[in-house]
Enzyme design. Structure first.
Site, PDB file in Angstrom:
ATOM      1  N   THR A  12      23.542   5.545  79.913  1.00  0.00           N
ATOM      2  CA  THR A  12      24.301   5.260  79.138  1.00  0.00           C
ATOM      3  C   THR A  12      24.912   3.581  79.548  1.00  0.00           C
ATOM      4  O   THR A  12      25.045   2.790  78.787  1.00  0.00           O
ATOM      5  CB  THR A  12      25.483   5.928  79.041  1.00  0.00           C
ATOM      6  OG1 THR A  12      25.188   7.182  78.548  1.00  0.00           O
ATOM      7  CG2 THR A  12      26.535   5.543  78.161  1.00  0.00           C
ATOM      8  N   GLU A  70      35.813  12.241  81.308  1.00  0.00           N
ATOM      9  CA  GLU A  70      34.547  11.604  80.735  1.00  0.00           C
ATOM     10  C   GLU A  70      34.534  10.027  81.254  1.00  0.00           C
ATOM     11  O   GLU A  70      33.340   9.524  81.683  1.00  0.00           O
ATOM     12  CB  GLU A  70      34.937  11.425  79.318  1.00  0.00           C
ATOM     13  CG  GLU A  70      33.994  10.398  78.604  1.00  0.00           C
ATOM     14  CD  GLU A  70      32.488  10.971  78.477  1.00  0.00           C
ATOM     15  OE1 GLU A  70      32.148  11.847  79.276  1.00  0.00           O
ATOM     16  OE2 GLU A  70      31.735  10.304  77.796  1.00  0.00           O
TER      17      GLU A  70
HETATM   18  N1  HSE Z   1      29.621   5.429  72.052  1.00  0.00           N
HETATM   19  C1  HSE Z   1      29.085   5.916  73.248  1.00  0.00           C
HETATM   20  C2  HSE Z   1      27.928   4.799  73.331  1.00  0.00           C
HETATM   21  C3  HSE Z   1      28.538   7.256  73.323  1.00  0.00           C
HETATM   22  O1  HSE Z   1      27.014   4.759  72.294  1.00  0.00           O
HETATM   23  O2  HSE Z   1      27.661   4.125  74.380  1.00  0.00           O
HETATM   24  C4  HSE Z   1      27.591   7.427  74.747  1.00  0.00           C
HETATM   25  O3  HSE Z   1      28.475   7.855  75.644  1.00  0.00           O
END
Ligand code: HSE
Length: 327
Positions: free
Chosen positions: A201, A148
């Site tokens: 992201t 990941e």
């Molecule tokens: N916790 C992470 C975020 C999840 O909110 O950036 C996304 O991969």
């Protein structure tokens, strides 16, 4: 979803195929409001499939299934989350042989429901089965975190651990090998939509504030505690209310999703207990009391997204207790 080799493929591979397994990595919701990088929930109905077979050549090679709805993912084994996690399991087992893999992406990449995490857990679990399952799911946490991290640039476990272990998982944001699996006492119906806008992201993390006020931090900490208690009590109404109270992350990320206000309002007006972004978005999920309520909420969310000029797909889904599986 099983994969069959054509006669031509079978004859090419006959010399090095010993057996084949297909593993399915499920989608997951992450953050769930105030649980940034700390809370994730495995969901049913969406999964990536990884078929794998053993080869005498060391290392991992992979290809995308021509039938895969999504083709635009890395096939370079050093960049693909399934291949990286698979190699980590081979290294963990200390074997010298290798693996060929074929990926069928059932989860839209970059949609906020743990697409790269799903591939990582499917890759790791497929290899574990080829090894005759020497490892429990919990033994594969390091391997899937490694996979990941290649996609997201950080080792957070709030998608990959629920996809591996199933259910609701609380995970340390600083040490994701530290986690707790929490049980839900009854079925949790969820309306999930995936608007067709791109949210990267890495960018959605880069815009977050480095410092926050003490008051906001304290409120988020308290709300995460209330949220966990509500989940464990099966109190979906409180889950819905508290998951909308994040003060740190979602208010900033809302600016990245053009249909944000309309979708949330539509969800609440149509009877959802609460609605929030999943992970860095653009996916939204809404918690409802029954399957019928979730179906009505889903329709309203889809229509609101369209009215805001953003096409979206969606489904009614549920918390999924068991995580990655195989045939
Ligand atoms: N916790 C992470 C975020 C999840 O909110 O950036 C996304 O991969």
């Amino acid at each position: 979803m099983s994969y069959s080799l054509s006669v031509e493929e079978a004859s090419v591979l006959a010399s090095d195929v010993n057996n084949q397994v297909t593993a399915y990595g499920p989608a997951s919701l992450s953050n769930l409001g105030p649980g940034f990088d700390a809370l994730g929930l495995c969901i049913s109905g969406l999964a990536d499939a990884v078929s794998a077979w053993r080869t005498d050549r060391p290392g991992v090679s992979l290809e995308i299934d021509p039938k895969s709805p999504f083709q635009d993912i890395p096939v370079d084994a050093s960049k693909n989350t399934a291949a990286i996690a698979a190699q980590a399991v081979l290294d963990q087992a200390g074997v010298s042989w290798g693996v060929s893999m074929r990926i069928n992406k059932g989860i839209v990449p970059g949609s906020g429901v743990g697409s790269s995490a799903a591939s990582a857990v499917a890759g790791a679990w497929a290899v574990n089965q080829l090894l005759d399952a020497p490892f429990e799911k919990r033994d594969l946490v390091e391997a899937v975190l490694t996979g990941e991290a290649a996609a997201s640039g950080s080792r957070h476990g709030d998608n990959v651990l629920p996809a591996l272990l199933g259910g609701l998982v609380l995970v340390s944001p600083t040490d994701p090998t530290s986690f707790r699996c929490l049980s839900l006492p009854r079925t949790l119906p969820i309306a999930l939509i995936q608007p067709q806008v791109e949210v990267l992201t890495k960018e959605a993390r880069a815009i977050l504030p480095k410092l926050v006020s003490l008051r906001d931090a304290v409120c988020n900490a308290a709300d995460l505690a209330f949220l966990l208690d509500a989940f464990q009590s099966g109190d979906w109404e409180t889950v819905g209310k508290v998951m909308m109270q994040d003060r740190l992350v979602e208010p900033v990320r809302a600016t990245l999703v053009p249909c944000y206000e309309g979708v949330k309002q539509a969800a609440l007006e149509s009877g959802a207990f609460g609605c929030a972004l999943s992970g860095s978005g653009p996916a939204f999920f809404a918690v409802a009391g029954t399957e019928a309520d979730a179906a009505r909420v889903l329709d309203a969310m889809l229509e609101a997204s369209k009215n805001a000029g953003v096409e979206a797909t969606g489904t009614v889904t549920y918390a999924h207790e068991s995580g990655v599986w195989h045939h």
